[in-house]
Scaffold this motif. Structure first.
Motif, PDB file in Angstrom:
ATOM      1  N   UNK A 108       0.837  -1.201   0.000  1.00 49.68           N
ATOM      2  CA  UNK A 108       0.000   0.000   0.000  1.00 49.68           C
ATOM      3  C   UNK A 108       0.874   1.254   0.000  1.00 49.68           C
ATOM      4  N   UNK A 109       1.954   1.218   0.754  1.00 50.08           N
ATOM      5  CA  UNK A 109       2.865   2.362   0.787  1.00 50.08           C
ATOM      6  C   UNK A 109       3.503   2.590  -0.579  1.00 50.08           C
ATOM      7  N   UNK A 110       3.875   1.524  -1.253  1.00 49.62           N
ATOM      8  CA  UNK A 110       4.468   1.653  -2.583  1.00 49.62           C
ATOM      9  C   UNK A 110       3.481   2.273  -3.569  1.00 49.62           C
ATOM     10  N   UNK A 280       9.566   6.927   4.354  1.00 44.70           N
ATOM     11  CA  UNK A 280       9.534   6.503   5.758  1.00 44.70           C
ATOM     12  C   UNK A 280       8.316   7.102   6.455  1.00 44.70           C
ATOM     13  N   UNK A 281       8.080   8.387   6.236  1.00 47.95           N
ATOM     14  CA  UNK A 281       6.932   9.058   6.863  1.00 47.95           C
ATOM     15  C   UNK A 281       5.616   8.434   6.407  1.00 47.95           C
ATOM     16  N   UNK A 282       5.546   8.037   5.154  1.00 47.59           N
ATOM     17  CA  UNK A 282       4.333   7.408   4.632  1.00 47.59           C
ATOM     18  C   UNK A 282       4.063   6.082   5.328  1.00 47.59           C
ATOM     19  N   UNK A 283       5.091   5.259   5.472  1.00 49.67           N
ATOM     20  CA  UNK A 283       4.928   3.979   6.161  1.00 49.67           C
ATOM     21  C   UNK A 283       4.549   4.195   7.624  1.00 49.67           C
ATOM     22  N   UNK A 286       0.877   5.074   7.847  1.00 44.61           N
ATOM     23  CA  UNK A 286      -0.008   3.933   7.621  1.00 44.61           C
ATOM     24  C   UNK A 286      -0.140   3.082   8.882  1.00 44.61           C
ATOM     25  N   UNK A 287       0.965   2.866   9.583  1.00 46.21           N
ATOM     26  CA  UNK A 287       0.905   2.077  10.803  1.00 46.21           C
ATOM     27  C   UNK A 287       0.238   2.848  11.940  1.00 46.21           C
ATOM     28  N   UNK A 288       0.436   4.170  11.964  1.00 48.70           N
ATOM     29  CA  UNK A 288      -0.201   4.975  13.002  1.00 48.70           C
ATOM     30  C   UNK A 288      -1.720   4.950  12.865  1.00 48.70           C
ATOM     31  N   UNK A 289      -2.202   4.832  11.627  1.00 45.73           N
ATOM     32  CA  UNK A 289      -3.637   4.810  11.372  1.00 45.73           C
ATOM     33  C   UNK A 289      -4.250   3.427  11.621  1.00 45.73           C
TER      34      UNK A 289
END
Length: 295
Positions: A108-110, A280-283, A286-289
């Motif tokens: 999803x991050x990609x 890195x910020x995007x990943x 995603x985990x924070x959400x």
């Protein structure tokens, strides 16, 4: 040694006929024979025995041609990847992972990253045993690791990703699969698979359970072997949540213990590329959400 000579040798090894091999390579036979001879002089041994009937591989030649064939295929793939990269991308970010399940939100991050950075390629590298060494050799830009492993890695930046807990893995038909939380007492009388390169936090839990004297155990070589044994009904196991592929094949039930795994991304300290920071910020986002997502 050049690629043309390598191709000539491989073709001659297939045909064992100088005329036919030269024709297949679209060169004259004298030119073809001369290039083969030059290569043999360079490496210092004969690849082929010549005769009026054609050519035959020497024992050393057979071994060498086998190596050349593999090397040529690797080179071909590298060239094709380079061509694809040069046609579409201006930069790349490689991420070393111990297993493909480790960063569940990576696909999803990609996808999201390509929307904002279409000229930057993200390349996952699945390196089951030597990921840290590869990262230290600058063969990877990012490394997925446990925080405890980062103490041994110099000149890096460590970026928190997520906390992962310990789960019991069991067959879906197992009575334990009906529970919402597994306690130590639930495992009494069962067979627990241990070992297989378990992180220290997991080893501590395994040793604590074994010390009770109420749980049988046997050693398993690796996580894939363990999963196979679980599927075969030979036992159960404990595993970090980041190994869960969420395929539904097994029941993953939280285990009641204090141990956790702090999963992080490592980047090289001198890598200041904005695209790396953005990925890195995007990943992390995603985990924070993923508040309700089991990790």
């Amino acid at each position: 040694m050049n690629t043309k000579q390598i191709d000539y040798c491989i073709e001659l090894a297939h045909t064992l006929n100088f005329s036919r091999a030269a024709e297949n390579c679209y060169v004259s036979q004298p030119t073809f024979s001369y290039q083969i001879r030059l290569l043999e002089e360079e490496i210092g041994f004969s690849l082929f025995e010549r005769s009026g009937k054609g050519a035959a591989l020497t024992p050393a030649g057979a071994q060498f041609i086998s190596f050349l064939t593999g090397m040529r295929e690797e080179l071909k793939r590298a060239i094709e990847q380079g061509q694809n990269f040069s046609a579409k991308y201006q930069d790349s970010i490689s991420l070393s992972l111990m297993v493909w399940q480790a960063v569940y939100f990576l696909p999803e991050a990609m996808r999201l990253f390509e929307e904002t950075h279409p000229k930057v390629q993200i390349t996952p590298l699945f390196q089951y045993e030597n990921g840290i060494d590869s990262f230290l050799r600058n063969e990877a830009d990012l490394l997925f690791a446990l925080r405890e492993q980062t103490r041994q890695i110099p000149s890096i930046r460590v970026h928190d990703l997520f906390e992962s807990r310990i789960y019991l893995i069991a067959r879906r038909e197992d009575p334990l699969a009906e529970k919402n939380l597994i306690t130590e007492e639930d495992l009494y009388g069962r067979t627990l698979m241990v070992g297989g390169g378990s992180p220290p936090a997991l080893e501590a839990v395994q040793h604590r359970l074994i010390a009770s004297g109420k749980i049988s155990y046997f050693n398993s070589a690796d996580h894939d072997t363990t999963r196979t044994n679980v599927a075969a009904g030979k036992g159960i196991c404990l595993a970090p949540g980041f190994l869960n592929d969420h395929s539904g094949q097994f029941a993953w039930i939280p285990f009641d213990c204090r141990e956790r795994f702090s999963c992080v991304l490592c980047s090289h300290r001198d890598d200041r590329r904005p695209a790396v920071a953005a990925f890195i910020a995007l990943l992390q986002n995603l985990y924070a959400q993923a508040v309700a997502f089991p990790l």
